[in-house]
Scaffold this motif. Structure first.
Motif, PDB file in Angstrom:
ATOM      1  N   HIS A  15       0.804  -1.215   0.000  1.00 39.28           N
ATOM      2  CA  HIS A  15       0.000   0.000   0.000  1.00 39.28           C
ATOM      3  C   HIS A  15       0.841   1.272   0.000  1.00 39.28           C
ATOM      4  O   HIS A  15       0.300   2.368  -0.170  1.00 39.28           O
ATOM      5  N   GLU A  16       2.141   1.127   0.203  1.00 39.61           N
ATOM      6  CA  GLU A  16       2.991   2.316   0.338  1.00 39.61           C
ATOM      7  C   GLU A  16       2.916   3.209  -0.897  1.00 39.61           C
ATOM      8  O   GLU A  16       2.737   4.428  -0.780  1.00 39.61           O
ATOM      9  N   ARG A  18       0.645   3.359  -3.211  1.00 39.22           N
ATOM     10  CA  ARG A  18      -0.699   3.917  -3.391  1.00 39.22           C
ATOM     11  C   ARG A  18      -0.895   5.136  -2.506  1.00 39.22           C
ATOM     12  O   ARG A  18      -1.448   6.155  -2.939  1.00 39.22           O
ATOM     13  N   TYR A  19      -0.420   5.060  -1.270  1.00 38.67           N
ATOM     14  CA  TYR A  19      -0.567   6.203  -0.374  1.00 38.67           C
ATOM     15  C   TYR A  19       0.338   7.361  -0.796  1.00 38.67           C
ATOM     16  O   TYR A  19      -0.044   8.541  -0.658  1.00 38.67           O
ATOM     17  N   GLN A  22      -1.453   9.109  -3.439  1.00 33.76           N
ATOM     18  CA  GLN A  22      -2.520   9.931  -2.856  1.00 33.76           C
ATOM     19  C   GLN A  22      -1.966  11.242  -2.321  1.00 33.76           C
ATOM     20  O   GLN A  22      -2.575  12.317  -2.498  1.00 33.76           O
ATOM     21  N   PHE A  35      -1.193  12.427   5.792  1.00 30.08           N
ATOM     22  CA  PHE A  35      -0.614  11.190   6.317  1.00 30.08           C
ATOM     23  C   PHE A  35       0.199  11.448   7.579  1.00 30.08           C
ATOM     24  O   PHE A  35       0.234  10.611   8.482  1.00 30.08           O
ATOM     25  N   ARG A  38      -2.298  11.438  10.292  1.00 31.11           N
ATOM     26  CA  ARG A  38      -2.720  10.074  10.629  1.00 31.11           C
ATOM     27  C   ARG A  38      -1.683   9.383  11.513  1.00 31.11           C
ATOM     28  O   ARG A  38      -2.040   8.686  12.472  1.00 31.11           O
ATOM     29  N   ALA A 243       3.378   8.994   4.256  1.00 29.09           N
ATOM     30  CA  ALA A 243       2.495   8.090   3.515  1.00 29.09           C
ATOM     31  C   ALA A 243       3.047   6.675   3.527  1.00 29.09           C
ATOM     32  O   ALA A 243       2.303   5.695   3.734  1.00 29.09           O
ATOM     33  N   TYR A 244       4.337   6.531   3.307  1.00 34.01           N
ATOM     34  CA  TYR A 244       4.965   5.204   3.368  1.00 34.01           C
ATOM     35  C   TYR A 244       4.818   4.631   4.776  1.00 34.01           C
ATOM     36  O   TYR A 244       4.455   3.460   4.948  1.00 34.01           O
ATOM     37  N   TRP A 246       2.599   5.297   7.051  1.00 35.06           N
ATOM     38  CA  TRP A 246       1.220   4.959   7.399  1.00 35.06           C
ATOM     39  C   TRP A 246       0.861   3.547   6.928  1.00 35.06           C
ATOM     40  O   TRP A 246       0.190   2.790   7.635  1.00 35.06           O
ATOM     41  N   ALA A 247       1.332   3.181   5.730  1.00 38.04           N
ATOM     42  CA  ALA A 247       1.078   1.826   5.235  1.00 38.04           C
ATOM     43  C   ALA A 247       1.713   0.787   6.144  1.00 38.04           C
ATOM     44  O   ALA A 247       1.148  -0.297   6.353  1.00 38.04           O
ATOM     45  N   GLU A 250      -0.372   0.500   9.462  1.00 36.38           N
ATOM     46  CA  GLU A 250      -1.593  -0.274   9.249  1.00 36.38           C
ATOM     47  C   GLU A 250      -1.344  -1.775   9.378  1.00 36.38           C
ATOM     48  O   GLU A 250      -2.255  -2.538   9.689  1.00 36.38           O
TER      49      GLU A 250
END
Length: 378
Positions: A15-16, A18-19, A22, A35, A38, A243-244, A246-247, A250
């Motif tokens: 998902h990294e 993709r985020y 984003q 991010f 988050r 963003a990286y 956050w993936a 998760e």
């Protein structure tokens, strides 16, 4: 030389990217974007830190801590010698004198029992480092700090999702620091975080992180304009890094379950080494294991050198760790001359084995097999 089994392989959940896309499409890729917010919320709400601020590295988080404590020339800071240079540099940059503490026979963490005798009227902070994600004796550290009214800055670079008597590491001192370097459990390539557990540091930490300005308050509409109000630097990372990260967060539970399983498999397979006098990681009753790294403590420098060479011969990358800071070329002339035999012992004898999410059972069996065979003949 390439290795069939590297020491580390950065984890990628899928998902990294993709985020990151984003974040790019949002038009906000500088610091404190969606991010980043988050990540801050995760550490504050899920892990219980009073305030969390993402930084570009654990080094930067430590440097922020030194600024927040207003460390000045002549101040003294206590920390283990067996640690990474960033822990010392952050305070040396402010003019402090570092007083190094020996490690314990149990593990490379600082000998908390030695702290009280080294506190002086000039002592401003204690910096316990939770080596391999295993908690220091924080009951003693905190008791000494309270008695002498000095701050505690936890270096929890290795220690995400690890606990001391059920409390997350990094949450016990006034300040805590984390690393998200690619060798850590949760990564962002580079990156770090400052945990602020004493609310009196919160507002100033935000200013120091934003170049010494009131920029964050301005964007929240709390001041009419932002200006230079304190010392500081640019400690906040791009939202692409967040963003990286956050993936990764998760997937924290899955990552940790896998790393702990690998760690336990090593512990079981290599248990016979104790009969040869080889040291294995030890967990005090108050600590938990977060599967950050698995190490052996050889009986001599020559033995460690031979073991690393044998593993290399079989396509396995194993590595030693820190050169104790009290014996480093830069700081040795400033060290007070006390012998620190356990720090020296770990510096000469500790070796780290491959441990990463994608390490297979067959690869792990190969590593353990080479180590065990080595000790049949050495």
């Amino acid at each position: 030389m390439s290795f069939a089994i590297p020491f580390n392989k950065p984890y990628f959940s899928g998902h990294e990217t993709r985020y990151i896309e984003q974040a790019v499409r949002s038009g906000k890729i500088s610091g404190d974007g969606l991010f980043t917010q988050r990540v801050h919320a995760y550490f504050e709400q899920q892990l219980g830190f009073g305030r969390a601020l993402l930084t570009t590295s654990c080094t930067d988080a430590l440097e922020m801590a030194a600024l927040l404590l207003d460390i000045r020339p002549g101040d003294e800071v206590l920390m283990p010698s067996f640690t990474f240079v960033s822990a010392a540099n952050a305070f040396v940059l402010r003019g402090a004198k570092v007083i190094f503490i020996d490690s314990t026979p149990l593990n490379p963490n600082l000998d908390a029992g030695a702290l009280a005798a080294l506190v002086t009227p000039r002592t401003r902070a204690i910096v316990p480092v939770h080596y391999a994600g295993i908690a220091c004796d924080m009951d003693t550290v905190l008791a000494v700090a309270r008695q002498h009214q000095v701050a505690v800055v936890e270096d929890a670079a290795h220690a995400i999702d690890s606990y001391h008597h059920g409390r997350p590491l990094g949450s016990l001192g006034q300040l805590g620091t984390f690393s998200f370097h690619e060798t850590k459990n949760i990564i962002a390539g580079e990156g770090g975080l400052l945990a602020i557990n004493d609310p009196k540091y919160g507002a100033r930490a935000e200013i120091i992180r934003e170049k010494g300005t009131s920029r964050s308050a301005f964007f929240r509409g709390e001041v009419a304009k932002y200006s230079w109000v304190d010392v500081g630097s640019s400690f906040l990372p791009s939202d692409i890094i967040a963003a990286y990260l956050w993936a990764q967060l998760e997937n924290l539970a899955d990552i940790q379950q896998r790393r702990r399983a690998i760690w336990q498999r090593y512990a079981h397979a290599l248990a016979p080494l104790a009969a040869h006098g080889v040291g294995l990681p030890q967990l005090p009753a108050y600590a938990t294991n977060n599967g950050h790294l698995f190490y052996l403590v050889c009986r001599s420098l020559a033995e460690r050198t031979a073991l690393i060479a044998e593993l290399r011969h079989h396509g396995i990358m194993a590595v030693f760790h820190y050169v104790p800071l009290h014996s480093s070329p830069y700081y040795h002339p400033q060290h007070d001359g006390r012998a620190l035999p356990w720090a020296d012992h770990y510096g000469n004898c500790l070796v780290r084995l491959p441990l990463f999410y994608e390490l297979t059972a067959a690869e792990q069996d190969h590593v353990a097999g080479v180590v065990l065979q080595f000790y049949q003949t050495y």
